[in-house]
Design a protein around this motif. Structure first.
Motif, PDB file in Angstrom:
ATOM      1  N   LEU A 105       0.845  -1.195   0.000  1.00 32.14           N
ATOM      2  CA  LEU A 105       0.000   0.000   0.000  1.00 32.14           C
ATOM      3  C   LEU A 105       0.876   1.240   0.000  1.00 32.14           C
ATOM      4  O   LEU A 105       1.961   1.256   0.591  1.00 32.14           O
ATOM      5  CB  LEU A 105      -0.912   0.009   1.228  1.00 32.14           C
ATOM      6  CG  LEU A 105      -1.891  -1.157   1.353  1.00 32.14           C
ATOM      7  CD1 LEU A 105      -2.621  -1.092   2.684  1.00 32.14           C
ATOM      8  CD2 LEU A 105      -2.884  -1.157   0.202  1.00 32.14           C
ATOM      9  N   ARG A 106       0.371   2.279  -0.639  1.00 35.48           N
ATOM     10  CA  ARG A 106       1.110   3.547  -0.698  1.00 35.48           C
ATOM     11  C   ARG A 106       0.200   4.661  -0.220  1.00 35.48           C
ATOM     12  O   ARG A 106      -0.984   4.699  -0.529  1.00 35.48           O
ATOM     13  CB  ARG A 106       1.556   3.832  -2.130  1.00 35.48           C
ATOM     14  CG  ARG A 106       2.038   5.270  -2.300  1.00 35.48           C
ATOM     15  CD  ARG A 106       2.267   5.640  -3.745  1.00 35.48           C
ATOM     16  NE  ARG A 106       2.466   7.074  -3.870  1.00 35.48           N
ATOM     17  CZ  ARG A 106       2.981   7.678  -4.931  1.00 35.48           C
ATOM     18  NH1 ARG A 106       3.351   6.958  -5.970  1.00 35.48           N
ATOM     19  NH2 ARG A 106       3.112   8.984  -4.966  1.00 35.48           N
ATOM     20  N   VAL A 107       0.785   5.596   0.515  1.00 33.88           N
ATOM     21  CA  VAL A 107       0.026   6.778   0.923  1.00 33.88           C
ATOM     22  C   VAL A 107       1.001   7.933   1.108  1.00 33.88           C
ATOM     23  O   VAL A 107       2.103   7.757   1.622  1.00 33.88           O
ATOM     24  CB  VAL A 107      -0.766   6.523   2.232  1.00 33.88           C
ATOM     25  CG1 VAL A 107       0.152   6.204   3.393  1.00 33.88           C
ATOM     26  CG2 VAL A 107      -1.664   7.694   2.573  1.00 33.88           C
ATOM     27  N   ASP A 108       0.591   9.106   0.630  1.00 35.36           N
ATOM     28  CA  ASP A 108       1.385  10.296   0.907  1.00 35.36           C
ATOM     29  C   ASP A 108       1.234  10.633   2.378  1.00 35.36           C
ATOM     30  O   ASP A 108       0.153  10.478   2.952  1.00 35.36           O
ATOM     31  CB  ASP A 108       0.908  11.474   0.054  1.00 35.36           C
ATOM     32  CG  ASP A 108       1.172  11.244  -1.424  1.00 35.36           C
ATOM     33  OD1 ASP A 108       2.136  10.520  -1.727  1.00 35.36           O
ATOM     34  OD2 ASP A 108       0.415  11.764  -2.252  1.00 35.36           O
ATOM     35  N   ASP A 109       2.332  11.065   3.009  1.00 30.29           N
ATOM     36  CA  ASP A 109       2.261  11.393   4.423  1.00 30.29           C
ATOM     37  C   ASP A 109       1.489  12.690   4.591  1.00 30.29           C
ATOM     38  O   ASP A 109       1.978  13.764   4.267  1.00 30.29           O
ATOM     39  CB  ASP A 109       3.682  11.527   4.994  1.00 30.29           C
ATOM     40  CG  ASP A 109       3.675  11.700   6.504  1.00 30.29           C
ATOM     41  OD1 ASP A 109       2.570  11.741   7.073  1.00 30.29           O
ATOM     42  OD2 ASP A 109       4.746  11.795   7.096  1.00 30.29           O
ATOM     43  N   VAL A 160       4.881   7.095   2.097  1.00 32.41           N
ATOM     44  CA  VAL A 160       4.875   5.938   2.986  1.00 32.41           C
ATOM     45  C   VAL A 160       4.451   4.709   2.189  1.00 32.41           C
ATOM     46  O   VAL A 160       3.404   4.717   1.542  1.00 32.41           O
ATOM     47  CB  VAL A 160       3.895   6.142   4.164  1.00 32.41           C
ATOM     48  CG1 VAL A 160       3.984   4.968   5.130  1.00 32.41           C
ATOM     49  CG2 VAL A 160       4.164   7.459   4.864  1.00 32.41           C
ATOM     50  N   LEU A 161       5.274   3.663   2.225  1.00 31.49           N
ATOM     51  CA  LEU A 161       4.900   2.362   1.683  1.00 31.49           C
ATOM     52  C   LEU A 161       4.662   1.416   2.852  1.00 31.49           C
ATOM     53  O   LEU A 161       5.437   1.403   3.807  1.00 31.49           O
ATOM     54  CB  LEU A 161       5.999   1.788   0.781  1.00 31.49           C
ATOM     55  CG  LEU A 161       6.405   2.602  -0.445  1.00 31.49           C
ATOM     56  CD1 LEU A 161       7.421   1.821  -1.272  1.00 31.49           C
ATOM     57  CD2 LEU A 161       5.204   2.977  -1.291  1.00 31.49           C
ATOM     58  N   LEU A 162       3.590   0.639   2.769  1.00 36.19           N
ATOM     59  CA  LEU A 162       3.286  -0.367   3.784  1.00 36.19           C
ATOM     60  C   LEU A 162       3.448  -1.726   3.111  1.00 36.19           C
ATOM     61  O   LEU A 162       2.601  -2.146   2.323  1.00 36.19           O
ATOM     62  CB  LEU A 162       1.859  -0.180   4.319  1.00 36.19           C
ATOM     63  CG  LEU A 162       1.545   1.219   4.875  1.00 36.19           C
ATOM     64  CD1 LEU A 162       0.100   1.289   5.354  1.00 36.19           C
ATOM     65  CD2 LEU A 162       2.505   1.593   6.002  1.00 36.19           C
TER      66      LEU A 162
END
Length: 386
Positions: free
Chosen positions: A218-222, A231-233
């Motif tokens: 999963l990827r999300v901008d901080d 951020v990569l999970l």
């Protein structure tokens, strides 16, 4: 139209090999297509085995008929199954390239196994050659149907699912309650792993990193404003392999945590941004900096502690205070071994003796007090915040 009628004896030989062929195809795909590396232990392995058996089984059934059926065109049921397989692979997060590679590898290995059985049972070379041509044409038709299914799924639901995955990632980073996370994972059709590992890295390096980690990452901008990094999970990542995969990238790797507790991994990675190493070109493994991260968890408290420990040196000039501070630090960490302190500071042992004398004048009996020594080591033992 191309036809080929096989005898009942040949048909029986091929049908008896279907289970073995399916297993061989799975093993080959796992070995050669990275996106399917965990297929053997999960439901996808069974899907591949079934797909191989159904595809070749359907072809064998057609070839057993003497009614002039065109073997290059799979039946409606086989095409529908291949189409749904393509949609399912898109929902699972695997790319069309991975799907086509699986078809190529699986078809090649399936034919290798089947041809071996035919040769062993005395089937003539001309029949085997004709059979090979038709099998690969047949599999190409199924591959095209799967590609269509993959494209349709991506077009119709890809954007919606990506939005759901983004929402899930934000909830995980925010540390939402378990029931919210479970519902978010179900809505996104994302199968929860055992663990997730948070990785922080610059935007420019995300694309390259995503190509070497799990496709379920999963990827999300901080969005917290604490860092401009992405951020990569990463799910169920063996640490050694993950660190090797991101080697050469300016990233920070948090610890693995149960998937609903990945915020803890994220928070530790964010705290590691304060480390001097975080601004270098190499990967920062937070597991190698636990002591530094522990003592810097409360930066204000660390600043206050350092100021109190160094208060007795306040009357010295800035230059003298700096030299005495580094001597005190080395003296404590090296347990008073003068020659070792001199070597660490690149000075003569007599210089160390002189400075320690100044420290004893400034601190008195405090240098022998275990409570003070503990606080001084904590305050001076690591690079401190400005």
């Amino acid at each position: 139209m191309t036809t080929l009628v096989i005898t009942p004896e040949v048909r029986d030989v091929m049908r008896a090999k279907l289970a073995t062929v399916g297993e061989a195809a799975v093993n080959a795909i796992i070995a050669e297509v990275p996106s399917y590396v965990n297929a053997l232990s999960g439901h996808m392995g069974e899907n591949i085995r079934n797909a191989v058996s159904l595809a070749l089984g359907g072809f064998i059934s057609l070839a057993s008929r003497a009614d002039g059926t065109d073997l290059r065109r799979p039946g409606a049921a086989a095409l529908e199954g291949a189409y749904m397989l393509g949609r399912g692979e898109a929902r699972s997060g695997r790319s069309m390239e991975a799907l086509l590679a699986a078809y190529r590898v699986g078809s090649r290995e399936s034919w290798r196994q089947m041809a071996s059985a035919l040769v062993e049972n005395g089937v003539d070379a001309a029949t085997i050659a004709s059979f090979a041509e038709l099998v690969f044409t047949y599999m190409d038709q199924l591959s095209d149907a799967s590609v269509t299914g993959h494209s349709d799924e991506t077009a119709s639901s890809g954007r919606i699912r990506q939005q759901l995955l983004d929402e899930l990632a934000r909830s995980l980073v925010a540390g939402d309650p378990d029931e919210i996370l479970v519902r978010a994972a179900e809505r996104a059709e994302w199968e929860p792993p055992e663990t997730l590992t948070a990785v922080l890295l610059p935007e420019a390096q995300v694309g390259a990193a995503m190509r070497v980690v799990s496709p379920h990452t999963l990827r999300v901008d901080d969005l917290t404003g604490e860092t401009d990094r992405v951020v990569l999970l990463v799910p169920d990542a063996p640490r050694r392999l993950l660190l090797r995969a991101v080697q050469g990238r300016q990233c920070i790797v948090g610890p693995p945590r149960p998937w609903t507790r990945v915020r803890r991994s994220y928070r530790r990675a964010v705290r590691a941004l304060t480390l001097p190493e975080a601004n270098g070109p190499s990967v920062v493994d937070t597991e190698h900096h636990l002591a530094a991260l522990a003592v810097s968890a409360d930066v204000d408290a660390l600043r206050d502690l350092r100021a109190r420990v160094l208060a007795p040196l306040a009357d010295h000039t800035p230059t003298a205070r700096e030299k005495l501070t580094e001597t005190l630090r080395a003296w404590l960490l090296l347990q008073g071994r003068r020659d070792a302190v001199a070597e660490a500071l690149f000075v003569h042992p007599q210089t160390v003796r002189y400075r320690v004398g100044q420290l004893r004048e400034a601190y008195g009996d405090a240098l022998e007090d275990p409570h003070f020594v503990r606080e001084a080591i904590v305050a001076l033992g690591f690079d401190h915040p400005a």
